[in-house]
Scaffold this motif. Sequence first.
Motif, PDB file in Angstrom:
ATOM      1  N   PRO A  42     140.222 -81.704  -9.860  1.00 44.99           N
ATOM      2  CA  PRO A  42     140.745 -80.497 -11.134  1.00 44.99           C
ATOM      3  C   PRO A  42     139.338 -81.087 -12.170  1.00 44.99           C
ATOM      4  N   ILE A  43     138.993 -79.828 -12.142  1.00 43.75           N
ATOM      5  CA  ILE A  43     137.955 -79.360 -13.311  1.00 43.75           C
ATOM      6  C   ILE A  43     137.674 -78.644 -13.857  1.00 43.75           C
ATOM      7  N   TRP A  44     138.053 -78.527 -15.225  1.00 38.09           N
ATOM      8  CA  TRP A  44     138.328 -77.838 -16.224  1.00 38.09           C
ATOM      9  C   TRP A  44     136.357 -76.908 -16.584  1.00 38.09           C
ATOM     10  N   PHE A  45     137.372 -75.684 -16.384  1.00 40.74           N
ATOM     11  CA  PHE A  45     135.206 -74.198 -16.502  1.00 40.74           C
ATOM     12  C   PHE A  45     135.586 -73.680 -17.413  1.00 40.74           C
ATOM     13  N   VAL A  46     134.991 -74.120 -18.265  1.00 42.89           N
ATOM     14  CA  VAL A  46     134.558 -73.706 -20.146  1.00 42.89           C
ATOM     15  C   VAL A  46     133.605 -71.918 -19.595  1.00 42.89           C
ATOM     16  N   THR A  47     133.877 -71.114 -19.953  1.00 44.92           N
ATOM     17  CA  THR A  47     133.230 -70.085 -19.960  1.00 44.92           C
ATOM     18  C   THR A  47     132.607 -68.756 -21.139  1.00 44.92           C
ATOM     19  N   ARG A  48     132.637 -69.563 -22.089  1.00 42.46           N
ATOM     20  CA  ARG A  48     133.258 -68.682 -23.635  1.00 42.46           C
ATOM     21  C   ARG A  48     131.855 -69.478 -23.819  1.00 42.46           C
ATOM     22  N   TYR A  49     131.149 -68.249 -24.503  1.00 45.39           N
ATOM     23  CA  TYR A  49     129.437 -69.041 -25.316  1.00 45.39           C
ATOM     24  C   TYR A  49     129.354 -70.124 -26.112  1.00 45.39           C
ATOM     25  N   ALA A 325     129.250 -67.649 -19.950  1.00 45.95           N
ATOM     26  CA  ALA A 325     128.414 -67.355 -21.137  1.00 45.95           C
ATOM     27  C   ALA A 325     127.242 -66.286 -21.351  1.00 45.95           C
ATOM     28  N   ASN A 326     126.688 -66.420 -20.446  1.00 44.53           N
ATOM     29  CA  ASN A 326     125.611 -65.150 -21.037  1.00 44.53           C
ATOM     30  C   ASN A 326     126.381 -63.566 -21.061  1.00 44.53           C
ATOM     31  N   ARG A 327     127.068 -63.503 -20.206  1.00 43.14           N
ATOM     32  CA  ARG A 327     128.024 -61.996 -20.340  1.00 43.14           C
ATOM     33  C   ARG A 327     128.836 -62.113 -21.511  1.00 43.14           C
ATOM     34  N   ASP A 328     128.929 -62.976 -22.304  1.00 48.78           N
ATOM     35  CA  ASP A 328     130.407 -63.204 -23.209  1.00 48.78           C
ATOM     36  C   ASP A 328     129.610 -61.675 -24.330  1.00 48.78           C
ATOM     37  N   ALA A 329     130.852 -61.135 -24.914  1.00 49.04           N
ATOM     38  CA  ALA A 329     130.939 -59.737 -25.676  1.00 49.04           C
ATOM     39  C   ALA A 329     130.929 -60.575 -26.858  1.00 49.04           C
ATOM     40  N   ASP A 330     131.117 -61.487 -27.118  1.00 41.94           N
ATOM     41  CA  ASP A 330     131.312 -62.099 -28.412  1.00 41.94           C
ATOM     42  C   ASP A 330     130.140 -62.306 -29.153  1.00 41.94           C
ATOM     43  N   GLN A 331     129.291 -62.563 -28.096  1.00 44.05           N
ATOM     44  CA  GLN A 331     127.534 -62.906 -28.617  1.00 44.05           C
ATOM     45  C   GLN A 331     126.540 -61.539 -28.314  1.00 44.05           C
ATOM     46  N   PHE A 332     126.824 -61.303 -26.660  1.00 45.25           N
ATOM     47  CA  PHE A 332     125.670 -60.512 -26.621  1.00 45.25           C
ATOM     48  C   PHE A 332     127.017 -58.285 -26.451  1.00 45.25           C
ATOM     49  N   PRO A 333     126.776 -57.539 -27.388  1.00 47.68           N
ATOM     50  CA  PRO A 333     127.214 -56.544 -26.970  1.00 47.68           C
ATOM     51  C   PRO A 333     126.850 -55.938 -26.003  1.00 47.68           C
ATOM     52  N   ASP A 334     127.804 -55.381 -25.310  1.00 51.76           N
ATOM     53  CA  ASP A 334     127.980 -54.291 -23.779  1.00 51.76           C
ATOM     54  C   ASP A 334     126.436 -55.250 -23.332  1.00 51.76           C
ATOM     55  N   PRO A 335     127.024 -56.805 -22.192  1.00 48.47           N
ATOM     56  CA  PRO A 335     126.705 -57.535 -22.208  1.00 48.47           C
ATOM     57  C   PRO A 335     126.129 -57.284 -20.541  1.00 48.47           C
ATOM     58  N   ALA A 336     127.202 -55.948 -20.384  1.00 51.03           N
ATOM     59  CA  ALA A 336     127.343 -56.020 -18.885  1.00 51.03           C
ATOM     60  C   ALA A 336     125.974 -54.981 -18.445  1.00 51.03           C
ATOM     61  N   PHE A 340     116.005 -54.949 -22.278  1.00 51.37           N
ATOM     62  CA  PHE A 340     114.655 -55.948 -22.366  1.00 51.37           C
ATOM     63  C   PHE A 340     114.772 -55.534 -24.023  1.00 51.37           C
ATOM     64  N   ARG A 341     115.332 -54.653 -24.906  1.00 48.30           N
ATOM     65  CA  ARG A 341     114.439 -54.937 -26.305  1.00 48.30           C
ATOM     66  C   ARG A 341     115.923 -55.399 -27.026  1.00 48.30           C
ATOM     67  N   ARG A 342     117.285 -55.655 -25.806  1.00 46.84           N
ATOM     68  CA  ARG A 342     118.207 -56.702 -26.835  1.00 46.84           C
ATOM     69  C   ARG A 342     117.545 -57.808 -28.237  1.00 46.84           C
ATOM     70  N   GLU A 343     118.225 -57.964 -29.097  1.00 46.48           N
ATOM     71  CA  GLU A 343     117.311 -58.939 -30.225  1.00 46.48           C
ATOM     72  C   GLU A 343     118.767 -59.794 -30.351  1.00 46.48           C
ATOM     73  N   PRO A 344     118.691 -60.980 -30.618  1.00 47.73           N
ATOM     74  CA  PRO A 344     117.005 -62.101 -30.534  1.00 47.73           C
ATOM     75  C   PRO A 344     116.894 -61.912 -28.911  1.00 47.73           C
ATOM     76  N   ALA A 345     116.312 -62.255 -28.410  1.00 46.97           N
ATOM     77  CA  ALA A 345     115.754 -62.104 -27.080  1.00 46.97           C
ATOM     78  C   ALA A 345     115.849 -63.519 -26.788  1.00 46.97           C
ATOM     79  N   GLY A 346     115.838 -64.876 -25.916  1.00 47.44           N
ATOM     80  CA  GLY A 346     116.205 -66.023 -26.194  1.00 47.44           C
ATOM     81  C   GLY A 346     117.903 -66.631 -26.445  1.00 47.44           C
ATOM     82  N   LYS A 347     118.657 -66.187 -26.897  1.00 52.73           N
ATOM     83  CA  LYS A 347     119.835 -66.234 -27.046  1.00 52.73           C
ATOM     84  C   LYS A 347     120.178 -67.361 -26.162  1.00 52.73           C
ATOM     85  N   HIS A 348     120.525 -66.713 -25.258  1.00 51.43           N
ATOM     86  CA  HIS A 348     120.975 -66.682 -23.752  1.00 51.43           C
ATOM     87  C   HIS A 348     120.717 -68.821 -23.583  1.00 51.43           C
TER      88      HIS A 348
END
Length: 411
Positions: A42-49, A325-336, A340-348
Amino acid sequence: MSSTRRFDLYSHDFRLTTHATYARMREESPVHLQPGLDGETPIWFVTRYDDVVALLTDNEHFVLDPALALTPDEIAEREAESPFEPDPRVNENLLSKDGDDHRRLRRLVTKAFTPRMVEQLRPRIQEIADELVDRVAGRGHMELVDDFAFPLPITVIAELLGIPVEDQARFREWSNSFVLPPMTPELVEQLARHTDEFVAYLDELFASRRTTPTDDLVSALVRAEDEGDHLSENELYSMVVLLIVAGHETTVSLIANAVLALLSNPEQLAALRADRALMPSAVEELLRYDSPVERTITRWVTADVELGGRTLARGDLVVAVVGSANRDADQFPDPATLDFRREPAGKHVGFGRGPHYCLGAPLARIETEIALATLLERLPNLRLAIAEEDLYWRPIPIFRSLASLPLEWDP
Protein backbone atom coordinates in the motif's frame (compact mmCIF):
# COMPACT_ATOMS: atom_id res chain seq x y z
CA MET A 1 -6.57 -0.42 2.91
CA SER A 2 -9.27 2.21 3.23
CA SER A 3 -9.46 3.47 -0.37
CA THR A 4 -11.44 1.14 -2.62
CA ARG A 5 -10.90 2.55 -6.10
CA ARG A 6 -7.69 1.75 -7.89
CA PHE A 7 -6.36 4.20 -10.45
CA ASP A 8 -4.23 2.90 -13.30
CA LEU A 9 -0.86 4.56 -12.62
CA TYR A 10 1.61 2.29 -14.41
CA SER A 11 0.41 1.04 -17.79
CA HIS A 12 1.16 2.37 -21.27
CA ASP A 13 -2.48 3.47 -21.50
CA PHE A 14 -1.98 5.55 -18.36
CA ARG A 15 0.90 7.35 -20.06
CA LEU A 16 -1.51 8.46 -22.79
CA THR A 17 -3.97 9.90 -20.24
CA THR A 18 -1.67 10.85 -17.36
CA HIS A 19 -2.98 14.33 -16.66
CA ALA A 20 -6.63 13.30 -16.97
CA THR A 21 -6.01 10.53 -14.42
CA TYR A 22 -4.37 12.91 -11.99
CA ALA A 23 -7.23 15.38 -12.40
CA ARG A 24 -9.67 12.66 -11.32
CA MET A 25 -7.48 11.81 -8.34
CA ARG A 26 -7.32 15.45 -7.23
CA GLU A 27 -11.09 15.67 -7.47
CA GLU A 28 -12.12 12.27 -6.08
CA SER A 29 -9.36 11.16 -3.72
CA PRO A 30 -6.47 13.64 -3.44
CA VAL A 31 -4.67 11.63 -0.75
CA HIS A 32 -5.26 8.14 -2.07
CA LEU A 33 -4.21 4.73 -0.77
CA GLN A 34 -3.74 1.86 -3.22
CA PRO A 35 -1.14 -0.82 -4.07
CA GLY A 36 2.09 0.28 -5.69
CA LEU A 37 3.77 -1.19 -8.74
CA ASP A 38 4.08 -4.64 -7.14
CA GLY A 39 0.29 -4.83 -6.79
CA GLU A 40 0.54 -5.46 -3.05
CA THR A 41 2.39 -2.80 -1.04
CA PRO A 42 0.00 0.00 0.00
CA ILE A 43 1.19 3.51 -0.90
CA TRP A 44 -0.43 6.89 -0.31
CA PHE A 45 -0.45 9.01 -3.49
CA VAL A 46 -0.70 12.75 -2.77
CA THR A 47 -1.89 14.78 -5.76
CA ARG A 48 -2.98 18.31 -4.71
CA TYR A 49 -0.48 21.15 -4.66
CA ASP A 50 -0.94 22.25 -1.03
CA ASP A 51 -0.69 18.68 0.25
CA VAL A 52 2.39 17.97 -1.88
CA VAL A 53 4.14 21.08 -0.55
CA ALA A 54 3.18 20.13 3.01
CA LEU A 55 4.63 16.65 2.51
CA LEU A 56 7.87 17.83 0.89
CA THR A 57 8.56 20.46 3.55
CA ASP A 58 7.72 18.33 6.61
CA ASN A 59 11.01 16.61 7.36
CA GLU A 60 9.72 15.47 10.74
CA HIS A 61 6.81 13.26 9.66
CA PHE A 62 7.96 12.23 6.16
CA VAL A 63 11.47 10.79 5.73
CA LEU A 64 13.52 8.85 3.21
CA ASP A 65 15.41 6.70 5.72
CA PRO A 66 13.20 3.86 7.04
CA ALA A 67 15.34 3.68 10.20
CA LEU A 68 13.72 6.97 11.26
CA ALA A 69 10.22 5.50 11.00
CA LEU A 70 10.49 1.78 11.80
CA THR A 71 12.03 -0.33 14.52
CA PRO A 72 14.91 -2.68 13.57
CA ASP A 73 12.53 -5.64 13.83
CA GLU A 74 10.01 -3.94 11.54
CA ILE A 75 12.73 -3.18 9.01
CA ALA A 76 13.92 -6.79 9.07
CA GLU A 77 10.34 -8.02 8.62
CA ARG A 78 9.77 -5.77 5.61
CA GLU A 79 13.08 -6.75 4.05
CA ALA A 80 12.16 -10.43 4.44
CA GLU A 81 8.90 -9.81 2.59
CA SER A 82 10.53 -7.87 -0.23
CA PRO A 83 11.95 -9.71 -3.27
CA PHE A 84 14.54 -6.97 -3.70
CA GLU A 85 17.00 -5.40 -1.27
CA PRO A 86 18.75 -2.18 -2.37
CA ASP A 87 22.52 -2.46 -2.72
CA PRO A 88 24.12 -0.12 -0.14
CA ARG A 89 27.03 0.52 -2.50
CA VAL A 90 24.80 2.69 -4.68
CA ASN A 91 22.02 3.70 -2.28
CA GLU A 92 23.86 5.61 0.47
CA ASN A 93 23.25 9.00 -1.09
CA LEU A 94 21.25 12.23 -0.77
CA LEU A 95 18.04 10.41 -1.70
CA SER A 96 18.29 7.99 1.21
CA LYS A 97 19.37 10.39 3.97
CA ASP A 98 17.65 12.92 6.19
CA GLY A 99 18.68 15.59 8.67
CA ASP A 100 22.38 15.96 9.50
CA ASP A 101 23.46 13.06 7.25
CA HIS A 102 21.68 14.64 4.30
CA ARG A 103 23.15 18.07 5.01
CA ARG A 104 26.65 16.60 5.35
CA LEU A 105 26.51 14.86 1.97
CA ARG A 106 24.86 17.81 0.25
CA ARG A 107 27.51 20.20 1.54
CA LEU A 108 30.24 18.21 -0.25
CA VAL A 109 28.84 18.98 -3.70
CA THR A 110 26.74 22.12 -3.26
CA LYS A 111 29.43 24.54 -4.45
CA ALA A 112 29.66 22.83 -7.83
CA PHE A 113 25.96 23.48 -8.53
CA THR A 114 25.40 27.05 -7.35
CA PRO A 115 23.88 29.39 -9.98
CA ARG A 116 27.18 31.31 -10.13
CA MET A 117 29.29 28.19 -10.74
CA VAL A 118 26.82 26.77 -13.25
CA GLU A 119 26.68 30.05 -15.16
CA GLN A 120 30.40 29.65 -15.84
CA LEU A 121 29.56 26.43 -17.72
CA ARG A 122 27.27 28.24 -20.18
CA PRO A 123 29.87 28.65 -23.00
CA ARG A 124 30.83 24.98 -22.83
CA ILE A 125 27.18 23.86 -22.76
CA GLN A 126 26.52 26.01 -25.84
CA GLU A 127 29.54 24.50 -27.56
CA ILE A 128 28.28 20.96 -26.88
CA ALA A 129 24.77 21.84 -28.12
CA ASP A 130 26.17 23.31 -31.34
CA GLU A 131 28.38 20.26 -31.93
CA LEU A 132 25.39 17.95 -31.56
CA VAL A 133 23.27 19.97 -33.98
CA ASP A 134 26.17 20.16 -36.45
CA ARG A 135 26.05 16.37 -36.72
CA VAL A 136 22.40 16.28 -37.83
CA ALA A 137 21.50 19.68 -39.30
CA GLY A 138 22.17 18.75 -42.92
CA ARG A 139 20.14 15.56 -42.96
CA GLY A 140 16.77 17.06 -41.98
CA HIS A 141 15.79 14.55 -39.30
CA MET A 142 16.92 13.08 -35.98
CA GLU A 143 15.71 11.17 -32.99
CA LEU A 144 15.90 13.90 -30.34
CA VAL A 145 16.57 11.70 -27.30
CA ASP A 146 19.47 9.72 -28.76
CA ASP A 147 20.95 12.48 -30.91
CA PHE A 148 20.60 15.49 -28.62
CA ALA A 149 18.67 15.33 -25.33
CA PHE A 150 20.78 12.48 -23.90
CA PRO A 151 24.31 13.38 -25.07
CA LEU A 152 24.03 17.05 -24.02
CA PRO A 153 23.56 16.62 -20.23
CA ILE A 154 25.59 13.40 -19.98
CA THR A 155 28.55 15.17 -21.59
CA VAL A 156 28.21 18.10 -19.21
CA ILE A 157 28.00 15.98 -16.05
CA ALA A 158 30.78 13.65 -17.24
CA GLU A 159 33.10 16.60 -17.79
CA LEU A 160 32.13 18.12 -14.44
CA LEU A 161 32.88 14.85 -12.66
CA GLY A 162 36.02 14.17 -14.68
CA ILE A 163 34.75 10.96 -16.28
CA PRO A 164 35.63 10.08 -19.90
CA VAL A 165 32.76 11.11 -22.13
CA GLU A 166 33.50 8.19 -24.46
CA ASP A 167 32.03 5.92 -21.77
CA GLN A 168 28.62 7.56 -22.05
CA ALA A 169 27.00 4.52 -23.68
CA ARG A 170 27.95 2.49 -20.62
CA PHE A 171 26.62 5.23 -18.33
CA ARG A 172 23.31 5.10 -20.12
CA GLU A 173 22.99 1.34 -19.75
CA TRP A 174 23.89 1.46 -16.06
CA SER A 175 21.67 4.45 -15.39
CA ASN A 176 18.66 2.80 -16.99
CA SER A 177 19.09 -0.17 -14.65
CA PHE A 178 19.29 2.10 -11.61
CA VAL A 179 16.00 3.89 -12.40
CA LEU A 180 14.00 0.94 -13.78
CA PRO A 181 12.03 -0.79 -10.98
CA PRO A 182 13.49 -4.33 -10.53
CA MET A 183 10.11 -6.07 -10.57
CA THR A 184 11.21 -9.33 -12.21
CA PRO A 185 14.03 -11.80 -11.45
CA GLU A 186 15.63 -10.82 -14.77
CA LEU A 187 15.67 -7.13 -13.85
CA VAL A 188 17.00 -7.90 -10.36
CA GLU A 189 19.85 -9.91 -11.93
CA GLN A 190 20.54 -7.16 -14.45
CA LEU A 191 20.66 -4.51 -11.73
CA ALA A 192 23.08 -6.58 -9.64
CA ARG A 193 25.34 -7.15 -12.64
CA HIS A 194 25.33 -3.50 -13.67
CA THR A 195 25.98 -2.41 -10.08
CA ASP A 196 29.03 -4.68 -9.95
CA GLU A 197 30.26 -3.30 -13.28
CA PHE A 198 29.74 0.32 -12.21
CA VAL A 199 31.46 -0.16 -8.85
CA ALA A 200 34.42 -1.81 -10.55
CA TYR A 201 34.59 1.11 -12.99
CA LEU A 202 34.50 3.60 -10.11
CA ASP A 203 37.21 1.70 -8.20
CA GLU A 204 39.56 2.24 -11.13
CA LEU A 205 38.52 5.89 -11.42
CA PHE A 206 39.00 6.58 -7.71
CA ALA A 207 42.42 4.88 -7.73
CA SER A 208 43.45 7.08 -10.64
CA ARG A 209 42.28 10.25 -8.89
CA ARG A 210 44.11 9.33 -5.69
CA THR A 211 47.42 9.02 -7.53
CA THR A 212 46.77 11.81 -10.06
CA PRO A 213 44.11 14.23 -8.79
CA THR A 214 42.65 16.75 -11.22
CA ASP A 215 40.34 19.74 -10.96
CA ASP A 216 37.09 17.79 -11.09
CA LEU A 217 34.31 16.74 -8.76
CA VAL A 218 35.40 13.11 -8.40
CA SER A 219 38.83 14.25 -7.23
CA ALA A 220 37.15 16.57 -4.71
CA LEU A 221 34.99 13.74 -3.36
CA VAL A 222 37.94 11.34 -3.12
CA ARG A 223 39.93 14.03 -1.34
CA ALA A 224 37.06 14.57 1.10
CA GLU A 225 36.98 10.85 1.88
CA ASP A 226 40.75 10.72 2.38
CA GLU A 227 40.62 13.77 4.67
CA GLY A 228 38.11 12.05 6.95
CA ASP A 229 35.07 14.15 6.07
CA HIS A 230 32.79 11.30 7.21
CA LEU A 231 32.35 10.04 3.65
CA SER A 232 32.21 6.25 3.70
CA GLU A 233 33.22 4.09 0.76
CA ASN A 234 29.56 3.30 0.00
CA GLU A 235 28.67 6.99 0.22
CA LEU A 236 31.46 7.77 -2.25
CA TYR A 237 30.16 5.19 -4.74
CA SER A 238 26.57 6.29 -4.19
CA MET A 239 27.28 9.99 -4.55
CA VAL A 240 28.91 9.53 -7.95
CA VAL A 241 26.10 7.23 -9.08
CA LEU A 242 23.52 9.80 -8.00
CA LEU A 243 25.33 12.68 -9.69
CA ILE A 244 25.58 10.74 -12.96
CA VAL A 245 21.99 9.49 -12.90
CA ALA A 246 20.31 12.63 -11.53
CA GLY A 247 22.73 14.80 -13.49
CA HIS A 248 21.34 13.69 -16.81
CA GLU A 249 18.13 11.63 -16.49
CA THR A 250 15.88 14.51 -15.45
CA THR A 251 17.35 16.91 -18.02
CA VAL A 252 16.98 14.39 -20.86
CA SER A 253 13.29 14.12 -19.98
CA LEU A 254 12.91 17.87 -19.50
CA ILE A 255 14.38 18.71 -22.91
CA ALA A 256 12.32 16.08 -24.74
CA ASN A 257 9.09 16.97 -22.92
CA ALA A 258 9.73 20.67 -23.58
CA VAL A 259 10.28 20.17 -27.31
CA LEU A 260 7.11 18.08 -27.55
CA ALA A 261 5.14 20.73 -25.65
CA LEU A 262 6.44 23.48 -27.93
CA LEU A 263 5.58 21.58 -31.11
CA SER A 264 2.12 20.80 -29.71
CA ASN A 265 1.49 24.46 -28.84
CA PRO A 266 2.38 26.49 -31.95
CA GLU A 267 1.18 29.81 -30.49
CA GLN A 268 3.59 29.55 -27.56
CA LEU A 269 6.34 28.35 -29.88
CA ALA A 270 5.79 31.42 -32.06
CA ALA A 271 5.83 33.69 -29.00
CA LEU A 272 9.15 32.22 -27.89
CA ARG A 273 10.65 32.56 -31.36
CA ALA A 274 9.55 36.22 -31.44
CA ASP A 275 10.83 37.07 -27.96
CA ARG A 276 13.80 35.07 -26.67
CA ALA A 277 13.66 37.07 -23.42
CA LEU A 278 10.77 34.74 -22.59
CA MET A 279 13.13 31.76 -22.39
CA PRO A 280 13.70 31.69 -18.57
CA SER A 281 9.98 31.92 -17.83
CA ALA A 282 9.28 29.44 -20.65
CA VAL A 283 11.54 26.86 -19.00
CA GLU A 284 9.69 27.33 -15.69
CA GLU A 285 6.33 26.91 -17.40
CA LEU A 286 7.53 23.84 -19.29
CA LEU A 287 8.69 22.34 -15.98
CA ARG A 288 5.18 22.88 -14.64
CA TYR A 289 3.32 21.79 -17.73
CA ASP A 290 4.92 18.36 -18.15
CA SER A 291 7.20 17.74 -15.19
CA PRO A 292 10.10 15.36 -15.98
CA VAL A 293 10.11 14.11 -12.38
CA GLU A 294 6.48 13.06 -12.11
CA ARG A 295 6.56 11.48 -8.64
CA THR A 296 8.99 11.56 -5.77
CA ILE A 297 10.55 8.39 -4.45
CA THR A 298 8.63 6.94 -1.53
CA ARG A 299 8.89 8.48 1.92
CA TRP A 300 8.18 6.86 5.27
CA VAL A 301 5.70 8.23 7.81
CA THR A 302 7.43 8.57 11.20
CA ALA A 303 4.28 9.12 13.30
CA ASP A 304 0.53 9.23 12.75
CA VAL A 305 -0.24 12.46 10.90
CA GLU A 306 -3.14 14.05 9.02
CA LEU A 307 -2.64 15.12 5.43
CA GLY A 308 -5.40 16.31 3.15
CA GLY A 309 -8.10 15.06 5.50
CA ARG A 310 -6.67 11.54 5.72
CA THR A 311 -4.77 9.96 8.60
CA LEU A 312 -1.46 8.39 7.61
CA ALA A 313 -0.05 5.93 10.15
CA ARG A 314 3.50 5.45 11.31
CA GLY A 315 5.31 3.14 8.90
CA ASP A 316 3.10 3.99 5.92
CA LEU A 317 4.64 4.76 2.54
CA VAL A 318 3.74 7.99 0.75
CA VAL A 319 4.54 9.49 -2.67
CA ALA A 320 4.19 13.12 -3.72
CA VAL A 321 2.86 13.34 -7.28
CA VAL A 322 4.52 16.58 -8.35
CA GLY A 323 3.29 16.22 -11.93
CA SER A 324 -0.25 16.39 -10.57
CA ALA A 325 0.46 19.23 -8.14
CA ASN A 326 1.74 21.29 -11.05
CA ARG A 327 -1.65 20.92 -12.80
CA ASP A 328 -3.73 21.86 -9.72
CA ALA A 329 -6.27 24.48 -10.85
CA ASP A 330 -6.42 25.95 -7.34
CA GLN A 331 -2.85 27.14 -7.86
CA PHE A 332 -2.55 27.43 -11.63
CA PRO A 333 -5.60 28.82 -13.45
CA ASP A 334 -6.34 26.93 -16.66
CA PRO A 335 -3.54 24.46 -15.81
CA ALA A 336 -3.76 22.46 -19.06
CA THR A 337 -2.80 25.58 -21.03
CA LEU A 338 0.86 26.26 -21.74
CA ASP A 339 1.41 29.97 -21.01
CA PHE A 340 4.91 31.44 -21.01
CA ARG A 341 3.61 34.65 -19.41
CA ARG A 342 2.05 32.84 -16.47
CA GLU A 343 2.61 34.60 -13.15
CA PRO A 344 4.36 33.91 -10.95
CA ALA A 345 6.89 31.87 -12.88
CA GLY A 346 8.64 29.27 -10.77
CA LYS A 347 5.76 28.47 -8.40
CA HIS A 348 5.78 24.87 -9.61
CA VAL A 349 7.26 21.98 -7.60
CA GLY A 350 9.05 20.41 -10.55
CA PHE A 351 12.33 20.52 -8.65
CA GLY A 352 10.71 19.60 -5.35
CA ARG A 353 10.58 21.77 -2.27
CA GLY A 354 12.15 21.81 1.17
CA PRO A 355 15.45 20.21 2.26
CA HIS A 356 15.54 17.83 -0.71
CA TYR A 357 15.05 20.54 -3.34
CA CYS A 358 16.92 19.47 -6.47
CA LEU A 359 20.60 20.27 -6.12
CA GLY A 360 21.04 20.35 -9.90
CA ALA A 361 18.17 22.75 -10.66
CA PRO A 362 20.44 25.63 -11.80
CA LEU A 363 22.29 23.31 -14.20
CA ALA A 364 19.08 21.77 -15.58
CA ARG A 365 17.62 25.23 -16.23
CA ILE A 366 20.65 26.49 -18.16
CA GLU A 367 21.01 23.25 -20.15
CA THR A 368 17.36 23.43 -21.16
CA GLU A 369 17.51 27.12 -22.08
CA ILE A 370 20.53 26.51 -24.30
CA ALA A 371 19.07 23.31 -25.78
CA LEU A 372 15.79 24.92 -26.79
CA ALA A 373 17.37 28.12 -28.11
CA THR A 374 19.86 26.15 -30.21
CA LEU A 375 17.22 23.87 -31.70
CA LEU A 376 14.92 26.78 -32.56
CA GLU A 377 17.71 28.85 -34.10
CA ARG A 378 19.40 26.12 -36.10
CA LEU A 379 16.59 23.84 -37.32
CA PRO A 380 14.05 25.65 -39.52
CA ASN A 381 10.43 24.52 -39.40
CA LEU A 382 11.13 21.95 -36.68
CA ARG A 383 8.28 19.45 -36.41
CA LEU A 384 7.29 15.97 -35.24
CA ALA A 385 8.13 13.17 -37.64
CA ILE A 386 5.40 10.83 -36.32
CA ALA A 387 1.92 11.28 -34.92
CA GLU A 388 1.88 12.34 -31.27
CA GLU A 389 -0.33 9.39 -30.33
CA ASP A 390 2.40 7.02 -31.54
CA LEU A 391 4.97 8.26 -29.02
CA TYR A 392 6.10 5.86 -26.29
CA TRP A 393 6.92 6.72 -22.69
CA ARG A 394 9.53 4.81 -20.69
CA PRO A 395 8.00 2.53 -17.98
CA ILE A 396 9.64 4.36 -15.07
CA PRO A 397 7.12 5.53 -12.44
CA ILE A 398 9.05 8.49 -11.06
CA PHE A 399 9.82 10.03 -14.47
CA ARG A 400 7.67 11.27 -17.30
CA SER A 401 10.21 10.34 -19.91
CA LEU A 402 9.87 9.85 -23.64
CA ALA A 403 11.63 6.80 -25.04
CA SER A 404 12.16 8.64 -28.31
CA LEU A 405 11.05 11.79 -30.13
CA PRO A 406 11.54 11.63 -33.91
CA LEU A 407 11.84 15.12 -35.46
CA GLU A 408 12.31 16.59 -38.88
CA TRP A 409 12.99 20.04 -40.31
CA ASP A 410 13.92 21.80 -43.54
CA PRO A 411 17.64 21.10 -44.12
